[in-house]
Write a protein that holds these residues in place. Structure first.
Motif, short mmCIF file in Angstrom:
data_model
loop_
_atom_site.label_atom_id
_atom_site.label_comp_id
_atom_site.label_asym_id
_atom_site.label_seq_id
_atom_site.Cartn_x
_atom_site.Cartn_y
_atom_site.Cartn_z
N GLY A 67 0.84 -1.19 0.00
CA GLY A 67 0.00 0.00 0.00
C GLY A 67 0.87 1.23 0.00
O GLY A 67 2.01 1.22 -0.48
N VAL A 68 0.38 2.29 0.58
CA VAL A 68 1.13 3.54 0.53
C VAL A 68 2.27 3.49 1.53
O VAL A 68 2.08 3.28 2.69
N LEU B 178 4.73 -2.02 6.61
CA LEU B 178 3.92 -0.81 6.50
C LEU B 178 4.78 0.43 6.63
O LEU B 178 4.56 1.42 5.97
N ASP C 248 -0.18 4.72 5.91
CA ASP C 248 -1.60 4.45 5.75
C ASP C 248 -1.91 2.97 5.94
O ASP C 248 -1.20 2.11 5.43
N LEU C 249 -2.98 2.69 6.65
CA LEU C 249 -3.48 1.33 6.80
C LEU C 249 -4.75 1.21 5.95
O LEU C 249 -5.70 1.97 6.13
N ARG C 250 -4.71 0.25 5.00
CA ARG C 250 -5.84 0.12 4.09
C ARG C 250 -7.06 -0.47 4.76
O ARG C 250 -6.96 -1.26 5.71
N GLU C 251 -8.24 -0.11 4.23
CA GLU C 251 -9.48 -0.76 4.65
C GLU C 251 -9.37 -2.24 4.38
O GLU C 251 -8.84 -2.66 3.36
N THR D 298 -7.68 -4.44 6.12
CA THR D 298 -6.56 -5.08 6.82
C THR D 298 -6.98 -5.34 8.25
O THR D 298 -7.46 -4.44 8.94
N PRO E 123 -8.30 1.64 10.12
CA PRO E 123 -7.76 2.05 8.82
C PRO E 123 -7.64 3.57 8.74
O PRO E 123 -8.34 4.30 9.42
N GLN F 283 -4.88 7.13 7.97
CA GLN F 283 -3.50 7.62 8.09
C GLN F 283 -3.08 7.72 9.55
O GLN F 283 -3.72 8.43 10.34
N GLN G 60 -1.00 -10.95 6.28
CA GLN G 60 -2.19 -11.03 5.43
C GLN G 60 -2.97 -12.28 5.75
O GLN G 60 -2.41 -13.36 5.89
#
Lengths: 257, 115
Positions: free
Chosen positions: A101-102, A154, A177-180, A182, A231, A233, A255
């Motif tokens: 991700g970011v 991350l 950022d933590l993605r939706e 996760t 999720p 920032q 994951q």
């Protein structure tokens, strides 16, 4: 003479490395062979210095094969006909970005994607054994374990300052950022102060403080590993006052299968 | 085409070698390459499958990947050696991988031992 001959062949095989790195490799291998030859000569009665050196070189492996190993370390694969294929870095970079991700900076993403490939290679090698001997459900189970076993990066922060002339003062804020979707992530903090003070604060996407190291000053340490799942920032604030020591912060997630 | 047992052993060895090197550096670091190889030999009771010359390129790769750092240490003529130790990231990777390897090893063992 045989040592110099071996090292000359090694050096010739390392010509794709920068000169400084090539010299360092040759020096390191020289030390190894000399150390091993000395041990063999000492421990085996009747073994001459020369025979000990030959044995050490034989144990180490052909110079050309050792040099080829450094090509792989740099992300290249050398075919038997000598053609060099650059493969690993490009593949790793793409796979890392898809998994992480970011992130912050191409350098950080590339580094962690290679670590992920490294872990995947090791664990996948074991799975290959099971898959070859057993079919169907058993192999699927192991593949789920593999996916869950790989820590996916991350965030990575590692700074250190030493000596009074390097004492550091600043206040900076970093983020990841933590993605939706996760499930959760782990984050570890490690603050080691030699002189001066440091403070690390973790803020969640809503702005709430989720970790505060408090001010860590002079020959003190602070550390925690925490787990969160919101999720969005996350921000980390670093405050240094005439600080020498080290600060490491790392976040990762596993994951789900 | 027949089954390539040598390749299977090589694939297994390559993957596990990385974990073994990192775990040994964690226990004994900072450590130079020759001492590292001796420590791995001792820990495995001499049952190591590696060629010594494969360890140094692996150390180089692990350093470029950020799990190891190195510096030249030692004093006196002939005593200079390149010493390796884990980075913070390296410690996290080893801890996570070792924990999961234990689970995977137990799972494979239980299947192999099924009557």
């Amino acid at each position: 003479m045989i040592l110099d001959d071996y090292l000359d062949r090694l050096r010739a095989g390392l010509k794709r490395l920068p000169a400084g790195e090539r010299d360092a490799v040759v020096e390191e291998v020289r030390h190894h062979l000399q150390d091993e030859a000395a041990d063999l000569h000492k421990n085996e009665t009747g073994l001459s210095h020369m025979d000990a050196l030959r044995r050490a070189i034989d144990n180490f492996g052909p110079a050309e094969e050792v040099a080829a190993g450094y090509d792989e370390a740099s992300g290249e694969v050398r075919r038997p006909d000598g053609e060099v294929l650059r493969v690993t870095k490009a593949v790793g970079r793409g796979a890392g970005r898809a998994a992480v991700g970011v992130g912050r900076g191409v350098g950080t993403v590339l580094k962690w994607s290679l670590i992920g490939v490294l872990a995947l290679t090791g664990i996948a090698a074991v799975v290959a054994v099971a898959a070859l001997f057993f079919a169907g459900d058993v192999a699927d189970t192991f593949q789920d374990d593999i996916r869950e076993a790989i820590p996916r990066p991350l965030y990575d922060y590692e700074r250190s300052w030493s000596g009074t002339t390097e004492a550091h003062s600043s206040t900076t804020t970093d983020s990841f950022d933590l993605r939706e979707g996760t499930k959760e992530f782990h984050i570890s903090f490690d603050v080691r102060a030699d002189t001066g003070c440091a403070r690390v604060i973790l803020l969640d996407p809503g702005g709430a403080t989720r970790y505060d190291s408090d001010t860590v000053c002079g020959e003190a340490t602070a550390g925690r590993t925490l787990v969160f799942s919101t999720p969005g920032q996350w921000r980390i604030q670093y405050t240094y006052t005439a600080f020498t020591g080290s600060v490491e912060v790392g976040a990762w997630y596993f994951q789900e299968a | 085409m027949g089954f390539d047992l040598e390749r299977l052993e090589r694939d297994m060895g390559t993957g596990l070698m990385q974990l073994l090197v990192l775990a040994t550096v964690r226990r004994h670091g900072p450590i130079h390459g020759y001492a590292l190889i001796k420590a791995m030999d001792a820990a495995t009771g001499g049952r190591g499958w590696w060629k010594e010359g494969t360890v140094y390129p692996l150390l180089s790769r692990l350093e470029k990947q950020g799990v190891l750092r190195s510096h030249w240490g030692g004093s006196g003529p002939g005593a200079r050696r390149k010493l390796y130790e884990l980075t913070g990231n390296g410690r996290r990777v080893v801890d996570a991988a070792a924990d999961r390897w234990g689970s995977l090893r137990d799972a494979v063992t239980s299947v192999l031992e099924e009557p």
